[in-house]
Design a protein around this motif. Structure first.
Motif, mmCIF file in Angstrom:
data_model
loop_
_atom_site.group_PDB
_atom_site.id
_atom_site.type_symbol
_atom_site.label_atom_id
_atom_site.label_comp_id
_atom_site.label_asym_id
_atom_site.label_seq_id
_atom_site.Cartn_x
_atom_site.Cartn_y
_atom_site.Cartn_z
ATOM 1 N N PRO A 29 -30.326 -83.498 25.690
ATOM 2 C CA PRO A 29 -31.285 -84.627 25.642
ATOM 3 C C PRO A 29 -32.086 -84.927 24.453
ATOM 4 O O PRO A 29 -32.488 -85.792 24.035
ATOM 5 N N SER A 30 -32.011 -83.443 23.778
ATOM 6 C CA SER A 30 -32.883 -83.664 22.507
ATOM 7 C C SER A 30 -32.081 -83.758 21.349
ATOM 8 O O SER A 30 -32.292 -84.030 19.918
ATOM 9 N N ALA A 31 -30.501 -83.995 21.490
ATOM 10 C CA ALA A 31 -29.709 -84.203 20.344
ATOM 11 C C ALA A 31 -29.584 -85.634 19.569
ATOM 12 O O ALA A 31 -28.801 -86.327 19.813
ATOM 13 N N ALA A 32 -30.564 -85.658 18.671
ATOM 14 C CA ALA A 32 -30.562 -86.916 17.758
ATOM 15 C C ALA A 32 -29.160 -87.132 17.168
ATOM 16 O O ALA A 32 -29.012 -88.162 16.766
ATOM 17 N N ALA A 52 -39.081 -82.927 22.500
ATOM 18 C CA ALA A 52 -38.034 -83.374 21.765
ATOM 19 C C ALA A 52 -36.919 -83.798 22.700
ATOM 20 O O ALA A 52 -36.199 -84.680 22.570
ATOM 21 N N ASP A 53 -36.956 -83.215 24.325
ATOM 22 C CA ASP A 53 -36.270 -83.772 25.033
ATOM 23 C C ASP A 53 -36.809 -85.196 25.934
ATOM 24 O O ASP A 53 -35.891 -85.956 26.437
ATOM 25 N N SER A 54 -38.094 -85.352 25.792
ATOM 26 C CA SER A 54 -38.670 -86.499 26.463
ATOM 27 C C SER A 54 -38.080 -87.853 26.176
ATOM 28 O O SER A 54 -37.586 -88.156 25.267
ATOM 29 N N ILE A 55 -38.267 -88.678 27.043
ATOM 30 C CA ILE A 55 -37.877 -90.178 27.155
ATOM 31 C C ILE A 55 -38.885 -90.946 26.508
ATOM 32 O O ILE A 55 -40.166 -91.055 26.951
#
Length: 928
Positions: free
Chosen positions: A808-811, A894-897
């Motif tokens: 989820p946080s992987a930019a 960091a995970d958030s939508i």
């Protein structure tokens, strides 16, 4: 850029310095007061006329952030200054977000706490407004109090579609305007030269470089080839356009048009000078080309496949290298999760025994065809603009990669005896949303659900009177790459032995100063060279001969064709059961998995025009542009060919259950996607639904819970971590740092391996350290496990085919940060198969050799413990470096939508969930 929040496609709308100078004067207060009088404030108590509804109050849906995607200038300014929201702009965001912490206590009477009642009509006490657009007496638009969704009821077909167009413009005019310009490659001229705008138009122009004549021809062909339904589709589209344009005129006269038109210089807020261009029918095709490119164009990638195959052959030799490459490709993996899981085979794009016509490039010669030319007045260089992926393009590309899911259970396994479905498209998170909700009731139309803005003459995903349907993106290969041999110069090629000139298609764009990111006034040209085999994408040499690699897809020049299938799905006189549903889906040429449920039956059908390839052609690699290797009966003038029959597409009726999360459709059906192996996010659904079906008595609540639980699961932790810990614990872990990390991971695994808040609204994860450790460990362990054995060139080439991670946080991942959709792409299957092989387990379809520690359990264990210690030592700030939204180290954030802004209204971020954007929960109680 890793660690940065994706910027919006229209960045300058955020920036106060872009606002006109009049905002510095006292007159702004008067202006705001004058603009706060939209038509939506009109409310008349009335009850809508409704069609017969067989859902019995058991149909629900949700689509964040809210139905209202238009905002006046005053509303935009208030939102940016104080965070206030226009009515119904985000009222579906809270319920959607709250399911993540509320699903465990879900009961039947609480479903519509997290979803909307999707029954037909609006009860008289819930009517917020009623209008007859343009004074028409043959259509009424009623909006409900809770969501503001338009319920369009017409007494004539024309009036019904006019109302649909009017309502679409009321809710999404600015977004529709943006996307018709994106589809034409004209966004920078329309909205300014910000880097994100340039990237967005470049993203789609390369795939669909259509001229105005191309767009019109698509309409003409769709009408001519579909008889009465084609004529009806044309009439519907024209009525729909008339409704859109009527709203444009009304909002312009009343000065309540979207405020973005002022902020981009199209309208003057004081004098009202300027225009909002009317929509025309070719704009609908331009819009459709964007949506089709995002969600319905599976395939391609043959050049990248060839590059990695050559790297494998360079490493291992031709025979062994090919075998190794095939093991990573997993074309038909025996352990893959399947949607049609009854053992039935649907061969398509399988590996030929004796491949013919392959045109693999000479090593090191592949270059991408330039797109950008003649740039002036930009801070970016032409090369950078051509190769860089801007944040806006990434945002919409994430929608393509994110896709959708479905859980459908037959009545044989439900408590009521009626089928249950929880399904929807995962189209990404945007403000306003790409989709919009509506109900349409009129002659030959009876449906409620979601449609893409600007294409909402029909409901595209939703429910009819006694049935519901939805889709996931399927990704089967309808795109092939041809190597055209060059002659005379770089812009002529051999077609059937004749030297033929490429067609040059150009779009020139210019913009005026100054955008929010400081881009000065300037211009540039996008240029695509087209051949009879499609647009040129790469150049290389093959056996020393200069070639251009072209991309040919079956839906190219046919974006308008699918309108017939959607028309059928909305027609209550046509869809009366599974067979009719499947027949309607057969008219949709985009690559989708379609699911159906009524009170008695469930069904599935995989759509798309699958070309019949010449004997011996391997769909994985480029082939020579010669008659012997063309699609059968291919006509380059119309881009038509022979297509596989409906019976050859994966399809099913009344299977015990269906799941889809963009996984493999059926045995022997090869998709273009890498990663259809032993571990896929489809397993998160399959494991849960299979367990429910085995127990029997499935309810809507149970199926929603299964979906929501899977939406919070970390796929790596649930399906790969147990075997990693088996290796680590094969001997006593004596290192204290490693032992502490193992203990935390095991505790998280025992608790369910979910990424969940400690409590609703806490914005802190339970088992936060374990999550941080796995997020840091995965890329380290994959690299240490595979790169030494594969070698850097092959490892790098394979990561271009399939990224190693998509947390989820992987930019750095394919979806980008804050996008919601996660765990679709990654090396989970490779790690799983390799580690099990090292442990001595039986592995069906193993990799070509053992990689972890060279196959030694002791050496593999050493690698895992070493990388685990490295990961555990990294701080939260190092694992989650922060961006424009989140402080470094803020794991939840960091995970958030984020609802990525495509206009002037912004919304707050919500806790991560890996679930469809638009979602239905349906259980019909009876049938016509």
């Amino acid at each position: 850029m890793p660690g940065r929040t994706p910027r919006t496609p229209l960045d300058r709308l955020r920036t106060p310095r872009r606002f006109p100078g009049f905002l510095k004067t006292a007159s702004v207060c008067v202006l705001i007061a004058g603009l706060l009088s939209p038509l939506s404030q009109m409310a008349v108590a009335a009850e809508t006329a409704t069609a017969t509804d067989y859902c019995g109050g058991q149909c629900s849906d949700i689509l964040p952030p809210g139905e209202n995607g238009n905002a006046t200038l005053a509303q935009i300014l208030l939102n940016q200054a104080f965070g206030t929201q226009p009515s119904h702009a985000e009222d579906q965001l809270g319920p959607y977000a709250n399911l993540a912490t509320g699903y465990s206590a879900l009961t039947t009477d609480k479903i519509n706490t997290f979803f909307n009642d999707a029954s037909f009509g609006v009860a008289s006490g819930q009517v917020a407004s009623t209008e007859s657009p343009a004074g028409r007496t043959d259509v009424t638009i009623v909006r409900d109090k809770k969501t503001g969704v338009p319920h369009i009821t017409g007494t004539t077909r024309y009036g019904t579609e006019f109302g649909a167009g009017y309502a679409a413009a009321e809710d999404r005019l600015w977004l529709m305007d943006v996307f018709r310009h994106v589809g034409r490659g004209q966004l920078t001229t329309f909205a300014g030269g910000a880097a994100s705008n340039q990237g967005l138009e470049q993203e789609f122009y390369r795939n669909a470089p259509y001229t105005e004549a191309d767009l019109q021809a698509q309409i003409d062909n769709a009408v001519a080839n579909n008889g009465t339904r084609g004529q009806q589709a044309l009439a519907d589209a024209n009525a729909y356009l008339a409704g859109i344009n009527s709203y444009i005129d009304a909002s312009d006269s009343g000065r309540y048009f979207p405020g973005e038109y002022v902020l981009t210089g199209h309208k003057d807020s004081i004098t009202n000078a300027g225009t909002i261009d009317h929509f025309k029918i070719t704009d609908l095709v331009a819009l459709a080309s964007v949506i089709g490119s995002l969600f319905g164009s599976g395939g391609g990638g043959e050049v990248n496949n060839a590059v990695s195959l050559l790297a494998a052959q360079a490493k291992y030799g031709v025979a062994d290298g090919t075998a190794i490459w095939e093991s990573f490709r997993e074309r038909n993996d025996a352990e893959a999760a399947l949607t049609v899981h009854n053992g039935e085979s649907f061969p398509y794009a399988t590996k030929p025994d004796d491949p013919q016509g392959e045109a693999l490039p000479d090593a090191g010669t592949v270059t991408q065809e330039p797109l950008v030319y003649d740039r002036t007045g930009s801070a970016a260089t032409a090369t950078a603009a051509t190769t860089a992926t801007t944040a806006a393009a990434t945002a919409l590309s994430s929608a393509r990669r994110g896709m959708s899911n479905a859980l459908v259970v037959s009545g044989k396994s439900t408590a009521s005896g009626h089928p249950i479905a929880v399904f929807g498209p995962q189209t990404g998170y945007f403000a306003p949303q790409l989709l919009m909700l509506q109900e349409i009731q009129g002659p030959g139309i009876s449906a409620r659900g979601a449609s893409f803005a600007g294409l909402s003459m029909y409901v595209e995903l939703g429910r009819g009177q006694d049935y519901a349907w939805s889709a996931t993106t399927s990704g089967q290969d309808i795109i092939d790459t041809y190597a055209v041999e060059l002659c005379q110069d770089d812009y002529h090629y051999l077609y059937h032995g004749t030297c033929t000139a490429m067609e040059k298609v150009e779009q020139k764009n210019a913009w005026t100063p100054t955008t929010a990111d400081g881009t000065a006034a300037g211009s540039y040209t996008m240029r695509v060279y087209r051949t009879k085999y499609g647009p040129v994408e790469y150049r290389a040499t093959v056996g020393g001969k200069k070639v251009a690699y072209t991309t040919l897809r079956s839906s190219y020049l046919h974006e308008a064709d699918s309108i017939i299938g959607f028309q059928m799905l909305n027609d209550p006189d046509y869809v009366n059961g599974p067979a009719a549903f499947q027949a309607a889906a057969q008219h949709i040429n985009y690559t989708f998995n379609w699911f159906y449920a009524d009170s008695t039956h469930t069904a599935y059908y995989n759509s798309g025009d699958n070309p019949v390839r010449a004997s011996g052609v391997d769909a994985e690699f480029p082939v020579w542009a010669q008659a012997a290797y063309e699609w059968r009966n291919w006509n380059p003038a119309t881009n038509t060919a022979d297509y596989t029959p409906a019976s050859a597409h994966p399809n099913s009726v009344d299977q015990d259950y269906y799941i889809s999360w963009n996984n493999k459709q059926a045995k022997d059906y090869t998709t273009a996607s890498w990663g259809d192996g032993s571990v896929h996010r489809g397993n998160l659904l399959d494991d849960r639904v299979k367990k429910l079906v085995a127990a029997g008595g499935v309810t809507r609540v149970a199926l929603v819970k299964a979906m929501a639980d899977a939406a919070l699961a970390d796929l790596r932790a649930e399906d790969v971590l147990p075997d990693l810990l088996r290796v680590v614990n094969s001997s006593t872990v004596t290192d204290t740092a490693a032992a502490a990390a193992v203990a935390k991971l095991q505790t998280w695994l025992t608790a369910g391996a979910r990424r969940t808040e400690t409590s609703a609204g806490s914005k802190t994860y339970a088992n936060a350290d374990a999550i941080r450790i796995l997020d840091a460990w995965w890329p380290l362990l994959v690299k240490a496990e595979f790169e030494p054995g594969l070698g850097t060139p092959l490892y790098t080439a394979l990561t271009a085919n399939l990224p190693i991670d998509e947390t989820p946080s992987a930019a750095h991942g394919p979806t980008g940060a804050h996008a919601g959709s996660s765990f679709q792409y990654g090396w989970w299957s490779y790690v799983d198969k390799d580690v099990r092989a090292v442990l001595g387990d039986t592995v069906a379809g193993p990799l070509g050799q053992k990689y972890c520690g060279g196959g030694s359990l002791t050496s593999c264990r050493d690698i895992l413990i070493s990388t685990l210690k490295q990961a555990a030592a990294l701080t939260a700030a190092q694992v989650y470096p922060g961006d424009d939204l989140c402080a470094a180290g803020n794991q939840w954030c960091a995970d958030s939508i984020v609802q990525r802004t495509l206009g002037g209204i912004k919304h707050g971020n919500i806790s991560w969930q890996n679930r469809p954007t638009y979602q239905q929960v349906v259980e019909f109680t009876s049938h016509r």
